[in-house]
Write an enzyme that holds these catalytic residues in place. Structure first.
Site, PDB file in Angstrom:
ATOM      1  N   CYS A 119       0.817  -1.227   0.000  1.00  0.00           N
ATOM      2  CA  CYS A 119       0.000   0.000   0.000  1.00  0.00           C
ATOM      3  C   CYS A 119       0.849   1.276   0.000  1.00  0.00           C
ATOM      4  O   CYS A 119       0.333   2.358  -0.285  1.00  0.00           O
ATOM      5  CB  CYS A 119      -0.967   0.007   1.174  1.00  0.00           C
ATOM      6  SG  CYS A 119      -2.033  -1.427   1.199  1.00  0.00           S
ATOM      7  N   HIS A 252      -3.223   7.329   1.978  1.00  0.00           N
ATOM      8  CA  HIS A 252      -3.630   6.006   1.483  1.00  0.00           C
ATOM      9  C   HIS A 252      -5.060   5.772   1.941  1.00  0.00           C
ATOM     10  O   HIS A 252      -5.385   5.969   3.120  1.00  0.00           O
ATOM     11  CB  HIS A 252      -2.680   4.954   2.037  1.00  0.00           C
ATOM     12  CG  HIS A 252      -3.155   3.548   1.826  1.00  0.00           C
ATOM     13  ND1 HIS A 252      -3.657   3.116   0.621  1.00  0.00           N
ATOM     14  CD2 HIS A 252      -3.208   2.486   2.672  1.00  0.00           C
ATOM     15  CE1 HIS A 252      -4.003   1.841   0.730  1.00  0.00           C
ATOM     16  NE2 HIS A 252      -3.742   1.436   1.966  1.00  0.00           N
ATOM     17  N   ASN A 282     -10.125  -0.132  -0.239  1.00  0.00           N
ATOM     18  CA  ASN A 282      -8.668  -0.076  -0.235  1.00  0.00           C
ATOM     19  C   ASN A 282      -8.145  -0.686  -1.536  1.00  0.00           C
ATOM     20  O   ASN A 282      -8.241  -1.901  -1.732  1.00  0.00           O
ATOM     21  CB  ASN A 282      -8.155  -0.831   0.986  1.00  0.00           C
ATOM     22  CG  ASN A 282      -6.647  -0.749   1.135  1.00  0.00           C
ATOM     23  OD1 ASN A 282      -5.940  -0.365   0.209  1.00  0.00           O
ATOM     24  ND2 ASN A 282      -6.156  -1.118   2.305  1.00  0.00           N
TER      25      ASN A 282
HETATM   26  N1  ACO Z   1     -18.759  -8.016   9.339  1.00  0.00           N
HETATM   27  C1  ACO Z   1     -19.295  -8.194  10.555  1.00  0.00           C
HETATM   28  N2  ACO Z   1     -18.558  -8.450  11.647  1.00  0.00           N
HETATM   29  C2  ACO Z   1     -17.220  -8.530  11.486  1.00  0.00           C
HETATM   30  C3  ACO Z   1     -16.595  -8.363  10.230  1.00  0.00           C
HETATM   31  C4  ACO Z   1     -17.431  -8.101   9.125  1.00  0.00           C
HETATM   32  N3  ACO Z   1     -16.945  -7.918   7.892  1.00  0.00           N
HETATM   33  N4  ACO Z   1     -15.272  -8.495  10.401  1.00  0.00           N
HETATM   34  C5  ACO Z   1     -15.063  -8.724  11.704  1.00  0.00           C
HETATM   35  N5  ACO Z   1     -16.238  -8.747  12.366  1.00  0.00           N
HETATM   36  C6  ACO Z   1     -16.444  -8.960  13.785  1.00  0.00           C
HETATM   37  C7  ACO Z   1     -15.354  -9.748  14.437  1.00  0.00           C
HETATM   38  O1  ACO Z   1     -15.569 -11.124  14.271  1.00  0.00           O
HETATM   39  C8  ACO Z   1     -15.482  -9.310  15.874  1.00  0.00           C
HETATM   40  O2  ACO Z   1     -16.550 -10.000  16.442  1.00  0.00           O
HETATM   41  P1  ACO Z   1     -16.454 -10.484  17.987  1.00  0.00           P
HETATM   42  O3  ACO Z   1     -16.306  -9.224  18.779  1.00  0.00           O
HETATM   43  O4  ACO Z   1     -17.753 -11.180  18.172  1.00  0.00           O
HETATM   44  O5  ACO Z   1     -15.252 -11.350  18.037  1.00  0.00           O
HETATM   45  C9  ACO Z   1     -15.919  -7.837  15.760  1.00  0.00           C
HETATM   46  O6  ACO Z   1     -16.420  -7.680  14.421  1.00  0.00           O
HETATM   47  C10 ACO Z   1     -14.781  -6.881  15.965  1.00  0.00           C
HETATM   48  O7  ACO Z   1     -13.679  -7.305  15.213  1.00  0.00           O
HETATM   49  P2  ACO Z   1     -12.339  -6.502  15.211  1.00  0.00           P
HETATM   50  O8  ACO Z   1     -11.322  -7.189  14.373  1.00  0.00           O
HETATM   51  O9  ACO Z   1     -11.992  -6.158  16.616  1.00  0.00           O
HETATM   52  O10 ACO Z   1     -12.829  -5.198  14.487  1.00  0.00           O
HETATM   53  P3  ACO Z   1     -12.084  -3.826  14.374  1.00  0.00           P
HETATM   54  O11 ACO Z   1     -12.859  -2.775  15.041  1.00  0.00           O
HETATM   55  O12 ACO Z   1     -10.632  -3.955  14.715  1.00  0.00           O
HETATM   56  O13 ACO Z   1     -12.203  -3.561  12.829  1.00  0.00           O
HETATM   57  C11 ACO Z   1     -10.808  -3.641  10.895  1.00  0.00           C
HETATM   58  C12 ACO Z   1     -11.587  -4.447  11.906  1.00  0.00           C
HETATM   59  C13 ACO Z   1     -11.759  -2.770  10.106  1.00  0.00           C
HETATM   60  C14 ACO Z   1     -10.059  -4.561   9.930  1.00  0.00           C
HETATM   61  C15 ACO Z   1      -9.804  -2.748  11.657  1.00  0.00           C
HETATM   62  O14 ACO Z   1      -9.000  -3.515  12.510  1.00  0.00           O
HETATM   63  C16 ACO Z   1      -8.938  -1.972  10.765  1.00  0.00           C
HETATM   64  O15 ACO Z   1      -9.371  -1.035  10.141  1.00  0.00           O
HETATM   65  N6  ACO Z   1      -7.638  -2.303  10.698  1.00  0.00           N
HETATM   66  C17 ACO Z   1      -6.753  -1.618   9.826  1.00  0.00           C
HETATM   67  C18 ACO Z   1      -6.496  -2.516   8.733  1.00  0.00           C
HETATM   68  C19 ACO Z   1      -6.544  -1.900   7.408  1.00  0.00           C
HETATM   69  O16 ACO Z   1      -7.129  -0.887   7.110  1.00  0.00           O
HETATM   70  N7  ACO Z   1      -5.875  -2.606   6.547  1.00  0.00           N
HETATM   71  C20 ACO Z   1      -5.840  -2.266   5.222  1.00  0.00           C
HETATM   72  C21 ACO Z   1      -4.665  -2.888   4.634  1.00  0.00           C
HETATM   73  S1  ACO Z   1      -3.202  -2.273   5.303  1.00  0.00           S
HETATM   74  C22 ACO Z   1      -3.140  -0.829   4.837  1.00  0.00           C
HETATM   75  O17 ACO Z   1      -3.584  -0.529   3.776  1.00  0.00           O
HETATM   76  C23 ACO Z   1      -2.579   0.049   5.786  1.00  0.00           C
END
Ligand code: ACO
Length: 325
Positions: A119, A252, A282
């Site tokens: 990225c 990004h 993304n």
């Molecule tokens: N739909 C519904 N529920 C979901 C989904 C989904 N698509 N995905 C996860 N969940 C659930 C999980 O199972 C979890 O449930 P639980 O509490 O019962 O266990 C709950 O949602 C929370 O999950 P988390 O992983 O804690 O969710 P979080 O708030 O961290 O959000 C996310 C996840 C959006 C991926 C976040 O961590 C994030 O934005 N990370 C940054 C990653 C990113 O943007 N990467 C892009 C690539 S790298 C880059 O470009 C920099």
């Protein structure tokens, strides 16, 4: 006279097949994977993404973006003497997507190579092109970010498959006697390979390991915000500038919450941040030039303004480029 590099045209392209969150939720439900529009919007800000049709490759998306950028710059493919493509989803193992794109463009003969920094790829590619122009190794470069991330998504993993899309963005960067690119700052730390990777590879005619994207979202989130702030500050320092000099942040486009956190740390209001993630998710290396082109064409950013471009991604890699448009 001092030699600088300057952006003279921008372009972008999204493949026509657009999936709203509702479309994706329905497709995933049919596979037994549960998610919702509300969850996706609340956690990421994404409303839709575009997926390339079968048989369409990063070089095809890059070609359309490059043609738009060339037109905006008022030059022909034959005027280009360097092509750098940032991609993690190349058409082939080799040759580079840059070589394939070069032939499709009809710019045969110029230097062409790929940059792989996931990225952060476009930030890396722009910095390399800037350096080559400043040293006289190139005069007019085409810098492209192009991705078909839909090909490496695990549609059984709801924590990743809702986040990504396909697309391309491009800029023409040319030698100038007035500064365009003001400063840049690049970093990587390979100890974080495991938190964001596609661990498979080709060996002996077979794919070994898993060829689909794996991500520890929370670890990426925590790391990303701090690294983006440090890259932004280091770049501003190199240019003898401060937060107050930034007219626009072009980050990004991974996640609206990462962008909001970075803007807060840089004391920028969100109306100074270019946001397009809602429309395409993304798109990895394509996301910064896509957002830049959108902002230029919509009249949001204007000639002479100071832009801070910044990215973070698998590797872990991160960096920023400060420029005067
Ligand atoms: N739909 C519904 N529920 C979901 C989904 C989904 N698509 N995905 C996860 N969940 C659930 C999980 O199972 C979890 O449930 P639980 O509490 O019962 O266990 C709950 O949602 C929370 O999950 P988390 O992983 O804690 O969710 P979080 O708030 O961290 O959000 C996310 C996840 C959006 C991926 C976040 O961590 C994030 O934005 N990370 C940054 C990653 C990113 O943007 N990467 C892009 C690539 S790298 C880059 O470009 C920099």
């Amino acid at each position: 006279m001092k030699r600088y590099s300057r952006i003279s045209g921008t372009g972008s392209y999204l493949p026509p097949h657009r999936l709203t969150n509702a479309d994706l939720v329905a497709d995933l439900a049919a596979k037994g994977v549960e998610t919702s529009h509300e969850w996706i919007v609340e956690r990421t800000g994404i409303h839709a993404r575009h997926f390339a049709d079968d048989g369409v490759f990063s070089s095809d998306l890059g070609l359309a973006a490059a043609q738009n950028a060339l037109q905006a710059a008022g030059c022909a493919a034959q005027d280009i003497d360097l092509i750098i493509v940032a991609t993690s989803t190349p058409d082939m193992v080799f040759p580079s997507t840059a070589c394939i794109l070069q032939n499709k463009l009809g710019a045969n003969g110029c230097a062409a190579f790929d940059v792989q920094a996931v990225c952060s790829g476009f930030i890396y590619a722009l910095t390399v092109a800037d350096s080559m122009i400043k040293t006289g190794a190139a005069n007019r470069a085409l810098v492209v970010g192009a991705e078909v991330f839909s090909r490496i998504l695990d549609f059984k993993d709801r924590t990743t498959c809702v986040l990504f899309g396909d697309g391309a963005g491009a800029v023409v960067l040319e030698a100038s006697d007035t500064p365009g690119i003001l400063a840049s700052d690049l970093h990587a730390d390979g100890k974080y390979v495991d938190i964001l990777c596609v661990p498979g590879h080709v060996s002996g005619g077979a794919i070994l390991g898993d060829p689909l994207l794996k991500m520890d979202g929370q670890a990426v989130f925590k790391l990303a915000v701090g690294l983006l702030e440090s890259a932004a500050r280091a770049t501003l320092t190199k240019a003898n500038m401060t937060d107050a000099d930034i007219d626009w942040l072009v980050p990004h486009q991974a996640n609206i919450r990462i962008m909001q956190s970075t803007a807060r740390k840089l004391k920028l209001s969100m109306d100074k941040v270019v946001v397009t993630v809602d429309q395409h998710g993304n798109t990895s290396a394509a996301s910064i030039p896509l957002a830049l082109d959108f902002a230029v064409r919509s009249g949001q950013v204007k000639l002479g303004e100071t832009l801070l471009l910044e990215g973070v991604g698998g590797g872990f890699t991160w960096g920023a480029v400060l420029l005067s448009l």
